[in-house]
Design a protein around this motif. Structure first.
Motif, PDB file in Angstrom:
ATOM      1  N   THR A 177       0.823  -1.197   0.000  1.00  0.00           N
ATOM      2  CA  THR A 177       0.000   0.000   0.000  1.00  0.00           C
ATOM      3  C   THR A 177       0.860   1.250   0.000  1.00  0.00           C
ATOM      4  O   THR A 177       1.883   1.313   0.705  1.00  0.00           O
ATOM      5  CB  THR A 177      -0.957   0.012   1.218  1.00  0.00           C
ATOM      6  OG1 THR A 177      -1.619   1.280   1.275  1.00  0.00           O
ATOM      7  CG2 THR A 177      -0.213  -0.226   2.528  1.00  0.00           C
ATOM      8  N   ASN A 405      -7.451   1.944  -5.994  1.00  0.00           N
ATOM      9  CA  ASN A 405      -7.107   3.142  -5.229  1.00  0.00           C
ATOM     10  C   ASN A 405      -7.939   3.180  -3.953  1.00  0.00           C
ATOM     11  O   ASN A 405      -8.865   3.966  -3.807  1.00  0.00           O
ATOM     12  CB  ASN A 405      -7.362   4.403  -6.065  1.00  0.00           C
ATOM     13  CG  ASN A 405      -6.295   4.636  -7.101  1.00  0.00           C
ATOM     14  OD1 ASN A 405      -5.929   3.717  -7.825  1.00  0.00           O
ATOM     15  ND2 ASN A 405      -5.800   5.851  -7.194  1.00  0.00           N
ATOM     16  N   GLY A 406      -7.595   2.302  -3.047  1.00  0.00           N
ATOM     17  CA  GLY A 406      -8.342   2.141  -1.813  1.00  0.00           C
ATOM     18  C   GLY A 406      -8.904   0.733  -1.745  1.00  0.00           C
ATOM     19  O   GLY A 406      -9.699   0.331  -2.597  1.00  0.00           O
ATOM     20  N   VAL A 407      -8.468  -0.040  -0.757  1.00  0.00           N
ATOM     21  CA  VAL A 407      -8.937  -1.426  -0.592  1.00  0.00           C
ATOM     22  C   VAL A 407      -9.339  -1.618   0.866  1.00  0.00           C
ATOM     23  O   VAL A 407      -8.569  -1.306   1.780  1.00  0.00           O
ATOM     24  CB  VAL A 407      -7.854  -2.442  -0.985  1.00  0.00           C
ATOM     25  CG1 VAL A 407      -8.401  -3.864  -0.844  1.00  0.00           C
ATOM     26  CG2 VAL A 407      -7.352  -2.204  -2.404  1.00  0.00           C
ATOM     27  N   ASN A 423      -2.696  -1.445  -3.076  1.00  0.00           N
ATOM     28  CA  ASN A 423      -3.427  -0.200  -2.877  1.00  0.00           C
ATOM     29  C   ASN A 423      -2.595   0.961  -3.416  1.00  0.00           C
ATOM     30  O   ASN A 423      -1.544   1.293  -2.865  1.00  0.00           O
ATOM     31  CB  ASN A 423      -3.730   0.013  -1.396  1.00  0.00           C
ATOM     32  CG  ASN A 423      -4.389   1.358  -1.130  1.00  0.00           C
ATOM     33  OD1 ASN A 423      -5.107   1.875  -1.976  1.00  0.00           O
ATOM     34  ND2 ASN A 423      -4.134   1.920   0.038  1.00  0.00           N
ATOM     35  N   MET A 429      -5.484   2.322   4.382  1.00  0.00           N
ATOM     36  CA  MET A 429      -6.104   1.062   3.988  1.00  0.00           C
ATOM     37  C   MET A 429      -6.489   0.323   5.262  1.00  0.00           C
ATOM     38  O   MET A 429      -5.662   0.162   6.162  1.00  0.00           O
ATOM     39  CB  MET A 429      -5.124   0.231   3.160  1.00  0.00           C
ATOM     40  CG  MET A 429      -5.616  -1.168   2.821  1.00  0.00           C
ATOM     41  SD  MET A 429      -4.395  -2.083   1.830  1.00  0.00           S
ATOM     42  CE  MET A 429      -5.128  -3.721   1.857  1.00  0.00           C
TER      43      MET A 429
END
Length: 468
Positions: A177, A405-407, A423, A429
């Protein structure tokens, strides 16, 4: 008799004087010769020293060039015949940052760093300098001539650089990330075969609170963090990393200040070639909202559909941007989900959310007579730059990597992931609830489908050559 003897002594005194004069002349000539030879040797030594300084200037110039080239990276999708153009543009930006004079003459297949008339000084007030000429050598290499100067002497060396890729990428980790990572609750990140499959990579360059683990959550592997000032927080007696808890977990299994590794470019356009099914729009989305099967389907921008019941997705699901796509029931995926968004959008406005259970199988299980080359595009389950992706239900296996873009994993989400979770967002995250993620990366030796590594420049030391 005495008179004759006196005469002979007088004659001998004249001969002695003459001999002395001859010796003086000879020794003077010898001294002059030695002085001339010594002067010539000193001059030769001085010239040799200055010539070596010129060669040293050229080699110093090569080190400068190598350093500047190390900052150049090209998109992995750059066509071979366009590499030098992109390379020159990237190098131009780097040299501008250092206020280095250059000439970008790509139309002539030439890039100059300094010139013979205006070379690059190696040290203020010195007479040591260099200038470089750079040309493409086919589509795979770059050739550089570097002329070093010291006084009136010049020496030239030649070296080649090859286009290549970085040695490591984020796919060497279970979770990677760009932003910080937080685990709250009963989260387990483990490797199916060995613990390194669950290693974690965090950049978090803009936030010092890089990793927070609260409750009974654990990471079975090790953690590497780019931010040298990173803070790792473990709260709860069972919060751990690498099989240890407390400060021992941080001391033994966390590295900070590690070099940044590569996030390969997600090329969503690559999958458009396979999208030959229906297009779901705002006008017809209700027809496909429940208990449906979709094959190589496109979801038009701003459709914002919700799929309920039992949904089967085969081939490619190509989601245009912006969009909000929600699956509330049981979703069976034999294919690849693509979110065609903006890699620089970290807002989370566009999203793909799985609220129910998910099952996944590889595209290699699709019939080749119907899906053709798509059956060989393995290794990717979901690629969605510009989309925030969340999982709230359980899954047996997600057959491939997840990149967005964001998990987020929440609730009882969990299962086996046959790849990595990537990510691209610098925002936090999170994994919350009772999610158990088991990473199985054994046997993965190439990048997942649709990802292209950056092209970088490697120096070839075997190409070094001094030009006479």
């Amino acid at each position: 008799m005495n008179a004759k003897s006196s005469q002979r002594n007088f004659d001998r005194r004249g001969i002695a004087l003459l001999a002395a004069l001859i010796f003086i002349v000879l020794f003077s000539a010898f001294s002059i010769g030695v002085l001339s030879l010594s002067t010539a040797n000193v001059q030769t030594a001085s010239n040799h020293h200055t010539s070596n300084l010129a060669r040293s200037s050229a080699e110093s110039g090569l080190e400068y060039v190598r350093y500047w080239f190390s900052g150049v990276s090209l998109p992995g999708t750059t066509a071979a015949e366009q590499r030098f153009v992109f390379f020159a543009d990237e190098l131009e930006s780097i040299l501008q940052n250092y206020d280095i004079p250059y000439e970008n003459l790509v139309e002539d297949q030439l890039f100059l760093i300094g010139t013979a008339e205006s070379p690059i000084l190696l040290q203020a007030g010195s007479d040591r300098s260099f200038y470089a000429e750079i040309r493409p050598l086919g589509t795979e290499r770059i050739r550089v001539w570097i002329c070093g100067r010291a006084g009136e002497f010049e020496r030239t060396i030649r070296a080649d650089f090859a286009y290549g890729t970085r040695r490591h990428s984020v796919f060497d980790f279970g979770v990677a990330t760009k932003g910080p990572l937080g685990l709250w609750g009963n989260i387990q990140i483990e490797g199916v075969n060995i613990s390194v499959e669950s290693d974690v990579y965090i950049e978090s360059e803009n936030q010092n609170n890089a990793l927070t683990i609260v409750g009974n959550s654990q990471i079975a592997g090790d953690v590497k963090i780019v931010n040298s000032n990173a803070v790792v927080t473990l709260q709860g007696g069972k919060a751990g990393i690498g099989g240890e808890t407390g400060q021992a977990a941080i001391d033994h299994h966390v590295q900070t200040g590690v070099p940044a590794t590569e996030f390969p470019y997600p090329n969503t356009d690559y999958f458009e070639q396979y999208v030959d099914g229906i297009t779901i729009t705002s006008a017809n989305k209700s027809s496909y909202s429940s208990n449906t099967t979709l094959e190589n389907v496109r979801i038009a921008a701003n459709t914002n559909p919700t799929f309920s019941g039992n949904v089967t997705l085969k081939g490619v699901v190509f989601i245009e941007y912006p969009n909000q796509v929600v699956f509330t029931g049981n979703t069976d995926v034999i294919g690849i989900i693509i979110g065609d968004g903006d890699l620089n959008d970290h807002s989370g406005t566009s999203k793909i959310e799985f609220q129910g259970n998910v099952s996944s199988r590889s595209v290699s299980e699709l019939p080749e007579e119907q899906f053709g080359d798509l059956t060989r595009e393995t290794g990717t389950f979901l690629m969605a730059p510009g989309f925030a992706v969340s999982f709230g239900g359980s899954f047996d296996t997600l057959n491939g990597c997840i990149a967005a873009n964001g998990v987020t994993f929440y609730g009882n989400a969990g299962g086996v992931i046959g790849g990595s979770v990537i990510n691209y967002s610098p925002t936090l995250m999170t994994l919350t609830g009772n999610a158990d993620l088991y990473f199985n990366r054994t046997g993965i030796s190439s990048l997942p489908a649709g990802f292209f590594p950056e092209i970088v420049i490697h120096y070839d030391p075997s190409s070094y050559l001094e030009i006479p």
